[in-house]
Design a protein around this motif. Structure first.
Motif, PDB file in Angstrom:
ATOM      1  N   THR A  87       3.971 -57.094   4.165  1.00  0.00           N
ATOM      2  CA  THR A  87       3.995 -56.441   2.857  1.00  0.00           C
ATOM      3  C   THR A  87       3.362 -55.066   2.890  1.00  0.00           C
ATOM      4  O   THR A  87       3.911 -54.095   2.371  1.00  0.00           O
ATOM      5  N   ASP A  88       2.184 -54.956   3.487  1.00  0.00           N
ATOM      6  CA  ASP A  88       1.450 -53.688   3.532  1.00  0.00           C
ATOM      7  C   ASP A  88       1.864 -52.920   4.776  1.00  0.00           C
ATOM      8  O   ASP A  88       1.551 -53.319   5.897  1.00  0.00           O
ATOM      9  N   ASP A  89       2.571 -51.791   4.583  1.00  0.00           N
ATOM     10  CA  ASP A  89       3.060 -51.048   5.745  1.00  0.00           C
ATOM     11  C   ASP A  89       2.203 -49.822   6.062  1.00  0.00           C
ATOM     12  O   ASP A  89       2.642 -48.912   6.761  1.00  0.00           O
ATOM     13  N   SER A  96       7.641 -46.991   3.779  1.00  0.00           N
ATOM     14  CA  SER A  96       8.304 -47.181   2.489  1.00  0.00           C
ATOM     15  C   SER A  96       8.037 -45.999   1.570  1.00  0.00           C
ATOM     16  O   SER A  96       8.912 -45.580   0.802  1.00  0.00           O
ATOM     17  N   GLY A  97       6.825 -45.433   1.669  1.00  0.00           N
ATOM     18  CA  GLY A  97       6.475 -44.292   0.833  1.00  0.00           C
ATOM     19  C   GLY A  97       7.254 -43.044   1.164  1.00  0.00           C
ATOM     20  O   GLY A  97       7.464 -42.181   0.296  1.00  0.00           O
ATOM     21  N   SER A  98       7.718 -42.922   2.402  1.00  0.00           N
ATOM     22  CA  SER A  98       8.512 -41.752   2.782  1.00  0.00           C
ATOM     23  C   SER A  98      10.002 -41.960   2.516  1.00  0.00           C
ATOM     24  O   SER A  98      10.736 -40.998   2.321  1.00  0.00           O
ATOM     25  N   MET A 111      14.876 -51.613  -2.520  1.00  0.00           N
ATOM     26  CA  MET A 111      14.196 -52.899  -2.598  1.00  0.00           C
ATOM     27  C   MET A 111      13.461 -53.136  -1.285  1.00  0.00           C
ATOM     28  O   MET A 111      14.064 -53.114  -0.214  1.00  0.00           O
ATOM     29  N   ILE A 112      12.145 -53.334  -1.374  1.00  0.00           N
ATOM     30  CA  ILE A 112      11.321 -53.534  -0.188  1.00  0.00           C
ATOM     31  C   ILE A 112      10.972 -55.012  -0.083  1.00  0.00           C
ATOM     32  O   ILE A 112      10.476 -55.612  -1.038  1.00  0.00           O
ATOM     33  N   PHE A 303       5.372 -40.517  10.923  1.00  0.00           N
ATOM     34  CA  PHE A 303       6.058 -41.594  10.206  1.00  0.00           C
ATOM     35  C   PHE A 303       6.816 -41.063   8.992  1.00  0.00           C
ATOM     36  O   PHE A 303       7.856 -41.605   8.614  1.00  0.00           O
ATOM     37  N   LYS A 304       6.296 -40.007   8.376  1.00  0.00           N
ATOM     38  CA  LYS A 304       6.975 -39.429   7.210  1.00  0.00           C
ATOM     39  C   LYS A 304       8.363 -38.929   7.607  1.00  0.00           C
ATOM     40  O   LYS A 304       9.358 -39.191   6.921  1.00  0.00           O
TER      41      LYS A 304
END
Length: 344
Positions: A87-89, A96-98, A111-112, A303-304
């Motif tokens: 869940t926490d990436d 997921s934020g990028s 959808m994550i 990662f971004k």
């Protein structure tokens, strides 16, 4: 309990979206569906009515139900699925934020979900509910059946972090080989010639192997014959000290920052100083790398850029139908105080 007609609806919708049922193909009749699913004709009729309302089929009295010829404009869901191992990436750079802003710019829903999502959803469900999949590859041997089925149906999928050699799918990951080479190049430029590669455990994923090959490539290009690797317990100061002395090691390239930080602690307990006696370079640039004493020189993954590039590539695939090429995202060397130059 889920209404009976939903099962019929999902199965038919998945068959249409996946291409099993093509534009112009006739669907089973209400009677045939009621017999196949052991439901009333009212139930099967409701499923067909729902498909008609979604614009997936056209119904003609006396002739039957047919997949609409305008499917290409009505089957888009404007939804993308991002599958992560947990869940926490944050540990993998908040991918997921990028990816989320890339999707929001074109009004796509992201959808994550974790891999647990696959326990309750089939490939048909995914094809019916989403336009594409972004899959974080924790283990290249995991979920091969699902990925193959989706790939076989030409469903847009892009992979993150690792390639899956058995599947012809585009992957977006750090240039790990270049990172291993960059770390070793830096140490050689600082005067080191007895450089070892430090593995963290006995499980060496694709990314770690690439970093090790980059280390080997650097030594070869600089015509340094010596190369070695340590795969024992890095938390044992006795083992690590014995290895350093036997091989006259002056520097380590480590598979990741955790391994590097553990090695620094073990070497200090063995009365060696960092970087006066041993220089150490990590990989990942985790938050702890800048906080340890001394702060760790390390290779940083972008990662971004990985998330943004993967998201844009998937959207392009969905829009044009053209599969994108894989991309390796450049890495950056952060020089801190765990390394120093040595005299020849």
């Amino acid at each position: 309990m889920e209404p009976l007609y939903i099962k019929i609806l999902r199965d038919l919708e998945a068959a249409i979206v996946s291409g099993l049922l093509k534009p112009g193909d006739q669907l089973p009749t209400e009677k045939e569906l009621s017999e196949k699913y052991s439901v009333s004709r009212i139930t099967s009729k409701r499923a067909l009515n729902e498909l008609e309302q979604k614009g997936l089929i056209e119904r003609t009295r006396g002739k039957g139900s047919f997949v609409t010829s305008k499917l290409e404009t009505t089957s888009v869901t404007n939804r993308v699925l991002l599958l992560l191992p947990f869940t926490d990436d944050i540990a993998i750079g908040n991918l997921s934020g990028s990816i989320l802003p890339v999707m929001q710019q074109v009004q796509y829903e992201l959808m994550i979900a974790t891999y647990d999502f696959l326990n309750t959803h089939t490939t048909q469900d995914i094809k019916a509910e989403f336009d594409g999949l972004i899959y974080y590859t924790e283990d290249e041997n995991q979920h091969l059946d699902l990925l193959f089925e989706l790939s076989f149906a030409d469903f847009p999928i892009v992979l993150l972090d690792k390639e899956v050699p058995d599947l012809n799918l585009p992957s977006f990951l750090s240039d790990n080989l270049s990172g291993g080479k960059k770390a070793c190049d830096f140490l050689i430029a600082a005067g080191h010639k007895r450089i070892a590669y430090l593995f963290g455990d006995h499980h060496h994923p694709q990314s770690t192997r690439q970093r090790y090959l980059g280390y080997i490539q650097s030594l070869m290009e600089h015509q340094i014959d010596f190369h070695t690797s340590f795969e024992e317990d890095t938390t044992s100061e006795d083992n690590l000290l014995r290895y350093v002395k036997q091989n006259q090691i002056t520097a380590f390239v480590c598979e990741n920052d955790i391994t590097a930080i553990q090695a620094m602690r073990s070497l200090r307990l063995a009365d060696l100083c960092i970087p006066e006696d041993i220089s150490i370079v990590g990989f990942d640039n985790i938050q702890a790398a800048a906080l340890v004493d001394p702060p760790l020189t390390t290779i940083s993954q972008n990662f971004k850029a990985i998330g943004e590039t993967a998201g844009e590539a998937l959207l392009s695939w969905i829009k044009t139908g053209q599969k994108p090429n894989s991309q390796k995202i450049p890495v950056t060397l952060f020089v801190r105080e765990s390394t120093k130059e040595i005299k020849s």
